[in-house]
Structures are given as structure tokens and as C-alpha cells.
Design a protein around this motif. Structure first.
Motif, PDB file in Angstrom:
ATOM      1  N   ALA A 215       0.842  -1.204   0.000  1.00 19.94           N
ATOM      2  CA  ALA A 215       0.000   0.000   0.000  1.00 19.94           C
ATOM      3  C   ALA A 215       0.873   1.248   0.000  1.00 19.94           C
ATOM      4  CB  ALA A 215      -0.917   0.008   1.231  1.00 19.94           C
TER       5      ALA A 215
ATOM      6  N   SER B 212       0.361   5.400   0.356  1.00 17.34           N
ATOM      7  CA  SER B 212      -0.558   6.517   0.585  1.00 17.34           C
ATOM      8  C   SER B 212      -0.088   7.759  -0.169  1.00 17.34           C
ATOM      9  CB  SER B 212      -0.635   6.834   2.082  1.00 17.34           C
ATOM     10  OG  SER B 212       0.576   7.401   2.535  1.00 17.34           O
TER      11      SER B 212
ATOM     12  N   LYS C 266       0.390  10.576   1.124  1.00 15.04           N
ATOM     13  CA  LYS C 266       1.400  11.211   1.960  1.00 15.04           C
ATOM     14  C   LYS C 266       2.765  10.581   1.722  1.00 15.04           C
ATOM     15  CE  LYS C 266       2.381  12.425   6.782  1.00 15.04           C
ATOM     16  NZ  LYS C 266       1.890  12.326   8.189  1.00 15.04           N
ATOM     17  N   GLU C 267       2.812   9.260   1.635  1.00 16.21           N
ATOM     18  CA  GLU C 267       4.078   8.574   1.381  1.00 16.21           C
ATOM     19  C   GLU C 267       4.620   8.916   0.000  1.00 16.21           C
ATOM     20  OE1 GLU C 267       3.578   4.500   4.057  1.00 16.21           O
ATOM     21  OE2 GLU C 267       2.549   4.662   2.131  1.00 16.21           O
TER      22      GLU C 267
ATOM     23  N   THR D 243      -6.139   2.003  -7.556  1.00 18.16           N
ATOM     24  CA  THR D 243      -6.399   3.104  -6.624  1.00 18.16           C
ATOM     25  C   THR D 243      -7.650   2.792  -5.828  1.00 18.16           C
ATOM     26  OG1 THR D 243      -5.378   4.729  -8.101  1.00 18.16           O
ATOM     27  CG2 THR D 243      -6.889   5.562  -6.408  1.00 18.16           C
TER      28      THR D 243
ATOM     29  N   ALA E 220     -10.443   6.903  -0.686  1.00 14.77           N
ATOM     30  CA  ALA E 220      -9.256   6.919   0.173  1.00 14.77           C
ATOM     31  C   ALA E 220      -8.083   7.438  -0.645  1.00 14.77           C
ATOM     32  CB  ALA E 220      -8.955   5.523   0.716  1.00 14.77           C
ATOM     33  N   ASP E 221      -7.007   7.820   0.057  1.00 16.35           N
ATOM     34  CA  ASP E 221      -5.857   8.426  -0.604  1.00 16.35           C
ATOM     35  C   ASP E 221      -4.685   7.453  -0.616  1.00 16.35           C
ATOM     36  OD1 ASP E 221      -4.085  10.210  -1.746  1.00 16.35           O
ATOM     37  OD2 ASP E 221      -3.663  11.259   0.131  1.00 16.35           O
ATOM     38  N   TYR E 222      -4.868   6.298  -1.267  1.00 18.67           N
ATOM     39  CA  TYR E 222      -3.743   5.379  -1.413  1.00 18.67           C
ATOM     40  C   TYR E 222      -3.969   4.400  -2.558  1.00 18.67           C
ATOM     41  CZ  TYR E 222      -6.437   1.919   1.398  1.00 18.67           C
ATOM     42  OH  TYR E 222      -7.378   1.052   1.876  1.00 18.67           O
TER      43      TYR E 222
END
Length: 322
Positions: free
Chosen positions: A95, A97, A99-100, A289, A293-295
Motif C-alpha cells: 500500500a 498513501s 502522503k508517502e 487506486t 481513500a488516498d492510497y
């Protein structure tokens, strides 16, 4: 040149570092490795269940004859001609994200991140597969492989089925088992060797004999000590498998960390198979995707099971040290 999306880089790195995930996993474990070397790690046709032809009994049509002598068709063989196994599924995800993705925006950071995530997933897949090789098939709510504790059972006379065939009523569908190998710390090694000699005779016919013996640490240490005392210790680095192996007759003896405590398995890997559904032999799926969600995730899928076609050619021993 633009640095690729982190998820795309993970997919690319997967292709470069682990193009064949199944090979990476099977090479890690002795039982799967030896099965693969025999060509017994394969994809099979899909269906509601796995059907494996069984080898058993005698064909009473075989005889010596002269000229036009009449043959009798084989009518006395058991009616069971295949073992039936359920599909078992394993999966895992990498996974990433949003942010990552931002935190690892540089090329070096992306490559390091991708490599670390792949190693983490592969380690978990290999560990779970190694444990499942020896399972009873009841772990994880009955979702994991039916492993050696089912296929080469401690009590092959107990009520129950293996591959849909009753082992209690079909004596030809039983593996060899001796759970009564006993001795003191100074005598158990010799007792184990004697038990291996008896087991070998029980599971071997002609050229059909075990090619792999896996042991837990206790059995392996006791067996190794008897070889050293007799100055018959042979240890070879298997160039084609990477496993350090002792020898017993024509079989390799290998320590396996996942082997149940105080157990030794005499295996004819020509009778054991890992069958998988088409496209599901630890196969990497497409990056996707996640909605709402954001990942992103990159999956790896396995759908198959361990099967056996001749349980009589395999055996298990268990030691007890007093």
C-alpha cells in the motif's frame, strides 16, 4: 526524465527484482523447492475443486499369457480414482498513501521505499507459505494449505478424509507413521536411525523411495550426531537449491524451521504437488487506486493447494526423549 509515480515504480521494481514471485517463494522452502525440481509446482485447470488422480491398488488384468489367452478386465480395483481438494487462497498488498508519495518524492527515496516494501511483502508471503507447508489445513479458519500434518498425518488411521477419501476405511490411502521413537539423550539418535530404516522399507518400492527427509532441530541434531560418531557424515552444498543437506541413503536430510517439534518426514516428492489456478501462482496484480481513500495498492495473489496422489510412499516419525 520525470521520476515515475511511486506505485508505478513499485510495479517496475517488482518486475526487475522478483519477476517470478512463485520461484522466489518455492526456492525458500525445502519441500516446495524439491517439488519444483520435479516439475510438481504447476498451474492446473480451474474448477470448483482440485482433482488429483490417485495411484493405488493392483490391476488384476496383468498376467503372463500365451497366444490367444483371454484377459480379465480390471474389476477389483477400488472405485476411487481421484482425490478432491479445496482451493485455498492467499493474498498480500503493498500500500502506498498519498502522503508517502509526497514524502518519498526524490528518485533515490522512491527506489529505497519500493525495495523496502517489496522485501516486507515477500518476507511475509514466504513465512506464511513455509508454515502452511506443514499445516493441518485447519489454520486461519480452514483457509490455508492442507500441509504435511494432513497429507502425511501422525495418525493416518483416524476418522476423517484427505482429498475427500476416508483414510479410516481405505487402508491403501494411509501414509506410514511411527510416533513411538523413544530413547535417552544418548540413545535417541540411534533409535531414530533404526526407525528411519524401518520407515524407508515401508514407504519404498523398487525405485520409488523418499528423496527428501525434513526434520525439526531436535531430530536433525540427533541424526547428525550419529553420522559424526560413525564417521559417515556427508554434507554437501546443493548447488541447485542452496540447502545444506545431510544424506540418508539416496535422500537429502534437511533441517526445516517450520517442521513440527520432534518430527521427521520421509517424503517422496514425486507424489506431492503444489497446484495453483491459472494466473494465481503468487502472481502480481495490477496497481489499483482505492476509492474513497488516498492510497494505491499492488496485490499478490495465490489460489491453490498442496495435494498428494500416493500417501503410502510417505512417512512421518516422532521422537520422545526421556
Amino acid at each position: 526524465m520525470a521520476v515515475p509515480n511511486l506505485g508505478d515504480l513499485v510495479v517496475t521494481t517488482f518486475e526487475n527484482q522478483a519477476a517470478n514471485i512463485a520461484d522466489t517463494i518455492t526456492n525458500e522452502h525445502a519441500v516446495l523447492n524439491y517439488m519444483a525440481r520435479r516439475g510438481n509446482v504447476t498451474s492446473t485447470s480451474s474448477g470448483r475443486q482440485l482433482w488429483e488422480p490417485v495411484i493405488y491398488g493392483a490391476n488384476n488384468s496383468v498376467k503372463w499369457y500365451d497366444n490367444y489367452e483371454v484377459f480379465t478386465p480390471p474389476t477389483t480395483q477400488e472405485v476411487v480414482d481421484a482425490a478432491v481438494y479445496d482451493w485455498r487462497q492467499q493474498g498480500g498488498f503493498i500500500a502506498i498513501s498519498g502522503k508517502e508519495e509526497i514524502m518519498n518524492s526524490g528518485k533515490a527515496e522512491k527506489i529505497s521505499f519500493a525495495t523496502a516494501r517489496i522485501k516486507q511483502l515477500m518476507a511475509n508471503l514466504k513465512n506464511d507459505a513455509g508454515q502452511s507447508v506443514y499445516s493441518t489445513g485447519t489454520g486461519s479458519g480452514g483457509k490455508e494449505f492442507g500441509g504435511l500434518q494432513l497429507l502425511v498425518a501422525d495418525d493416518p488411521t483416524a476418522a476423517g478424509t484427505v482429498g475427500g477419501i476416508s483414510q479410516a476405511t481405505n487402508t491403501w490411502w494411509r501414509n506410514y507413521a511411527n510416533l513411538g521413537v523413544t530413547g535417552t539423550t544418548s540413545t535417541i539418535g540411534a533409535a531414530l536411525r533404526r526407525a528411519m530404516n524401518v520407515a524407508w522399507l515401508n514407504v519404498s518400492v523398487g525405485t520409488e523411495s523418499p528423496d527428501l527427509i525434513t526434520m525439526d532441530a531436535n531430530c536433525y541434531n540427533y541424526y547428525e550426531s550419529t553420522l559424526q560418531e560413525l564417521v559417515r557424515f556427508t554434507q554437501t552444498e546443493k548447488a541447485d537449491s542452496g540447502f545444506m543437506a545431510l544424506k540418508y541413503k539416496n535422500a537429502d536430510v534437511v533441517y526445516d524451521a517450520y517442521c513440527p517439534s520432534d518430527h521427521a518426514y520421509l517424503l517422496n516428492t514425486d507424489t506431492l504437488f503444489l497446484r495453483a489456478a491459472p494466473g494465481r501462482m503468487w502472481t502480481r496484480g495490477d496497481k489499483r487506486t482505492i476509492q474513497n481513500a488516498d492510497y494505491d495498492v499492488i496485490p499478490v495473489w495465490m489460489m491453490g493447494n498442496l495435494v498428494v496422489n500416493n500417501r503410502r510412499r510417505n512417512g512421518v516419525l516422532k521422537i520422545t526423549v526421556s
